[in-house]
Design a protein around this motif. Structure first.
Motif, PDB file in Angstrom:
ATOM      1  N   GLN A 186      48.274  18.455  73.278  1.00 53.70           N
ATOM      2  CA  GLN A 186      47.515  18.155  74.485  1.00 53.70           C
ATOM      3  C   GLN A 186      46.047  18.528  74.297  1.00 53.70           C
ATOM      4  O   GLN A 186      45.727  19.656  73.935  1.00 53.70           O
ATOM      5  N   TYR A 187      45.159  17.558  74.536  1.00 48.55           N
ATOM      6  CA  TYR A 187      43.730  17.831  74.390  1.00 48.55           C
ATOM      7  C   TYR A 187      43.273  18.847  75.426  1.00 48.55           C
ATOM      8  O   TYR A 187      43.657  18.795  76.595  1.00 48.55           O
ATOM      9  N   ASN A 188      42.418  19.765  74.984  1.00 50.44           N
ATOM     10  CA  ASN A 188      41.747  20.678  75.914  1.00 50.44           C
ATOM     11  C   ASN A 188      40.389  21.022  75.332  1.00 50.44           C
ATOM     12  O   ASN A 188      40.125  20.798  74.140  1.00 50.44           O
ATOM     13  N   ASN A 189      39.513  21.543  76.159  1.00 53.73           N
ATOM     14  CA  ASN A 189      38.136  21.805  75.743  1.00 53.73           C
ATOM     15  C   ASN A 189      38.004  22.920  74.717  1.00 53.73           C
ATOM     16  O   ASN A 189      36.939  23.102  74.140  1.00 53.73           O
ATOM     17  N   GLY A 190      39.087  23.658  74.493  1.00 52.60           N
ATOM     18  CA  GLY A 190      39.032  24.751  73.531  1.00 52.60           C
ATOM     19  C   GLY A 190      39.306  24.314  72.107  1.00 52.60           C
ATOM     20  O   GLY A 190      39.141  25.096  71.174  1.00 52.60           O
ATOM     21  N   ILE A 191      39.716  23.064  71.909  1.00 56.26           N
ATOM     22  CA  ILE A 191      40.014  22.582  70.555  1.00 56.26           C
ATOM     23  C   ILE A 191      38.722  22.466  69.746  1.00 56.26           C
ATOM     24  O   ILE A 191      37.764  21.830  70.171  1.00 56.26           O
ATOM     25  N   LYS A 192      38.703  23.081  68.589  1.00 53.79           N
ATOM     26  CA  LYS A 192      37.527  23.055  67.724  1.00 53.79           C
ATOM     27  C   LYS A 192      37.676  21.982  66.633  1.00 53.79           C
ATOM     28  O   LYS A 192      38.746  21.422  66.430  1.00 53.79           O
ATOM     29  N   ASN A 193      36.564  21.745  65.952  1.00 49.30           N
ATOM     30  CA  ASN A 193      36.522  20.838  64.787  1.00 49.30           C
ATOM     31  C   ASN A 193      36.846  19.392  65.122  1.00 49.30           C
ATOM     32  O   ASN A 193      37.372  18.658  64.286  1.00 49.30           O
ATOM     33  N   ILE A 194      36.532  18.976  66.345  1.00 51.85           N
ATOM     34  CA  ILE A 194      36.671  17.566  66.698  1.00 51.85           C
ATOM     35  C   ILE A 194      35.407  17.112  67.425  1.00 51.85           C
ATOM     36  O   ILE A 194      34.667  17.927  67.980  1.00 51.85           O
ATOM     37  N   LEU A 195      35.180  15.802  67.403  1.00 50.42           N
ATOM     38  CA  LEU A 195      34.043  15.212  68.114  1.00 50.42           C
ATOM     39  C   LEU A 195      34.378  13.767  68.447  1.00 50.42           C
ATOM     40  O   LEU A 195      34.823  13.014  67.584  1.00 50.42           O
ATOM     41  N   LEU A 196      34.167  13.396  69.694  1.00 51.02           N
ATOM     42  CA  LEU A 196      34.439  12.030  70.124  1.00 51.02           C
ATOM     43  C   LEU A 196      33.149  11.224  70.049  1.00 51.02           C
ATOM     44  O   LEU A 196      32.139  11.577  70.675  1.00 51.02           O
ATOM     45  N   LEU A 197      33.180  10.134  69.270  1.00 46.45           N
ATOM     46  CA  LEU A 197      32.015   9.265  69.129  1.00 46.45           C
ATOM     47  C   LEU A 197      32.081   8.137  70.155  1.00 46.45           C
ATOM     48  O   LEU A 197      33.147   7.570  70.412  1.00 46.45           O
ATOM     49  N   GLY A 198      30.933   7.787  70.722  1.00 45.89           N
ATOM     50  CA  GLY A 198      30.870   6.731  71.727  1.00 45.89           C
ATOM     51  C   GLY A 198      31.097   5.354  71.136  1.00 45.89           C
ATOM     52  O   GLY A 198      31.104   5.156  69.922  1.00 45.89           O
ATOM     53  N   GLN A 199      31.276   4.381  72.014  1.00 42.40           N
ATOM     54  CA  GLN A 199      31.505   3.002  71.597  1.00 42.40           C
ATOM     55  C   GLN A 199      30.257   2.444  70.920  1.00 42.40           C
ATOM     56  O   GLN A 199      29.137   2.728  71.335  1.00 42.40           O
ATOM     57  N   PHE A 235      33.616  15.541  76.144  1.00 46.06           N
ATOM     58  CA  PHE A 235      32.253  15.182  75.759  1.00 46.06           C
ATOM     59  C   PHE A 235      32.277  13.977  74.829  1.00 46.06           C
ATOM     60  O   PHE A 235      33.134  13.871  73.949  1.00 46.06           O
ATOM     61  N   VAL A 236      31.327  13.063  75.015  1.00 45.68           N
ATOM     62  CA  VAL A 236      31.204  11.877  74.159  1.00 45.68           C
ATOM     63  C   VAL A 236      29.810  11.867  73.544  1.00 45.68           C
ATOM     64  O   VAL A 236      28.804  11.877  74.258  1.00 45.68           O
ATOM     65  N   TYR A 237      29.770  11.859  72.214  1.00 41.00           N
ATOM     66  CA  TYR A 237      28.491  11.864  71.503  1.00 41.00           C
ATOM     67  C   TYR A 237      27.980  10.433  71.332  1.00 41.00           C
ATOM     68  O   TYR A 237      28.628   9.594  70.686  1.00 41.00           O
ATOM     69  N   ASN A 238      26.809  10.149  71.915  1.00 43.05           N
ATOM     70  CA  ASN A 238      26.240   8.796  71.855  1.00 43.05           C
ATOM     71  C   ASN A 238      24.875   8.730  71.168  1.00 43.05           C
ATOM     72  O   ASN A 238      24.316   7.646  71.023  1.00 43.05           O
ATOM     73  N   ALA A 239      24.316   9.873  70.789  1.00 40.31           N
ATOM     74  CA  ALA A 239      22.945   9.894  70.284  1.00 40.31           C
ATOM     75  C   ALA A 239      22.767   9.047  69.027  1.00 40.31           C
ATOM     76  O   ALA A 239      21.723   8.420  68.833  1.00 40.31           O
ATOM     77  N   VAL A 240      23.785   9.032  68.161  1.00 42.71           N
ATOM     78  CA  VAL A 240      23.746   8.202  66.952  1.00 42.71           C
ATOM     79  C   VAL A 240      25.047   7.416  66.871  1.00 42.71           C
ATOM     80  O   VAL A 240      26.123   8.017  66.814  1.00 42.71           O
ATOM     81  N   PRO A 241      25.002   6.079  66.890  1.00 44.27           N
ATOM     82  CA  PRO A 241      26.236   5.290  66.806  1.00 44.27           C
ATOM     83  C   PRO A 241      26.876   5.406  65.436  1.00 44.27           C
ATOM     84  O   PRO A 241      26.194   5.684  64.437  1.00 44.27           O
ATOM     85  N   VAL A 242      28.174   5.186  65.377  1.00 47.59           N
ATOM     86  CA  VAL A 242      28.892   5.363  64.107  1.00 47.59           C
ATOM     87  C   VAL A 242      28.346   4.445  63.018  1.00 47.59           C
ATOM     88  O   VAL A 242      28.333   4.814  61.842  1.00 47.59           O
ATOM     89  N   SER A 243      27.860   3.270  63.380  1.00 51.07           N
ATOM     90  CA  SER A 243      27.331   2.342  62.370  1.00 51.07           C
ATOM     91  C   SER A 243      26.061   2.871  61.712  1.00 51.07           C
ATOM     92  O   SER A 243      25.684   2.423  60.621  1.00 51.07           O
ATOM     93  N   ILE A 281      22.645  16.452  73.254  1.00 47.21           N
ATOM     94  CA  ILE A 281      23.371  15.869  74.386  1.00 47.21           C
ATOM     95  C   ILE A 281      22.499  14.920  75.209  1.00 47.21           C
ATOM     96  O   ILE A 281      22.964  14.337  76.185  1.00 47.21           O
ATOM     97  N   LYS A 282      21.241  14.751  74.804  1.00 46.44           N
ATOM     98  CA  LYS A 282      20.295  13.957  75.588  1.00 46.44           C
ATOM     99  C   LYS A 282      20.815  12.559  75.888  1.00 46.44           C
ATOM    100  O   LYS A 282      20.773  12.089  77.023  1.00 46.44           O
ATOM    101  N   ASP A 283      21.277  11.846  74.884  1.00 48.72           N
ATOM    102  CA  ASP A 283      21.749  10.468  75.068  1.00 48.72           C
ATOM    103  C   ASP A 283      23.270  10.382  75.109  1.00 48.72           C
ATOM    104  O   ASP A 283      23.832   9.296  75.000  1.00 48.72           O
TER     105      ASP A 283
END
Length: 209
Positions: free
Chosen positions: A108-121, A23-31, A53-55
């Protein structure tokens, strides 16, 4: 997050068979993220499947018979259905996002890993790829840069950084861009001034003949 995917688009099973998914979070950019506490709240929302998850989007990495790796970016349309918005092909698995995340996490990354979030470009920052947010066992929050970055006189090595360090990189990047634009404007202004003086002198010279 897989439950959220199945509830808000095509059935999960048809997407994730023989693939890797993230999953990639794009709703709010890191800036635009104002504080570390705001980031922590987003990680918590990701853990509990309550994140916006809308955006945002999902990325599916598929192995191809041609020994290539195919990343499909799945985004949501206005009706909440998923569609393929873009895709990437990698000839080397070491460059896929899954592998880059795994290298940084040390597992190895898997969907069960907690406490992480990937931010979009975020195009207003020097980071040309995703940023990985992680809350560690000691409750510290760090942001992971997945690849080495050499951009506009800014050098950032792959690794973990604090929220404040990431913000400093963004400020430095934008101030450097502002300085470059100013230099171009000043240079252009100087050229115009020289041409103007030259034209005035030319007119005076013509009158004296």
């Amino acid at each position: 997050m897989i439950n959220a995917l199945s509830k808000n688009g095509e059935p999960t099973q048809s997407i994730v068979d023989n693939t890797e998914l993230f999953f990639v979070y794009n709703a709010v950019p890191v800036s635009k993220i104002k504080s570390e506490d705001e980031l922590r709240e987003l990680v918590f929302e990701s853990n509990t499947d309550t994140i916006d998850i809308k955006d945002s989007s999902w990325v599916v990495t598929e192995y191809q018979p041609s020994n290539e790796y195919f990343e499909r970016v799945l985004s949501y349309d206005d009706s909440g259905k998923l569609f393929e918005s873009m895709n990437f092909i990698y000839e080397d698995k070491n460059y896929t996002t899954i592998t880059l995340m795994s290298d940084l996490l040390g597992e190895q990354y898997n969907n069960g890993i907690k406490n992480i979030l990937l931010l979009g470009q975020d195009r207003t920052t020097p980071f040309g790829s995703y940023l990985l947010v992680k809350v560690f066992d000691d409750n510290s929050l760090k942001i992971g840069v997945l690849v080495d970055i050499e951009r506009d006189k800014i050098s950032i090595k792959k690794g973990w950084y604090t929220f404040d360090e990431i913000k400093k990189f963004i400020v430095l990047y934008n101030s450097d861009k502002f300085s470059t634009v100013n230099s171009i404007i000043l240079s252009s202004g100087g050229i115009v001034a020289v041409l103007s003086v030259g034209f005035i002198l030319y007119k005076k010279y013509r009158k004296s003949l």
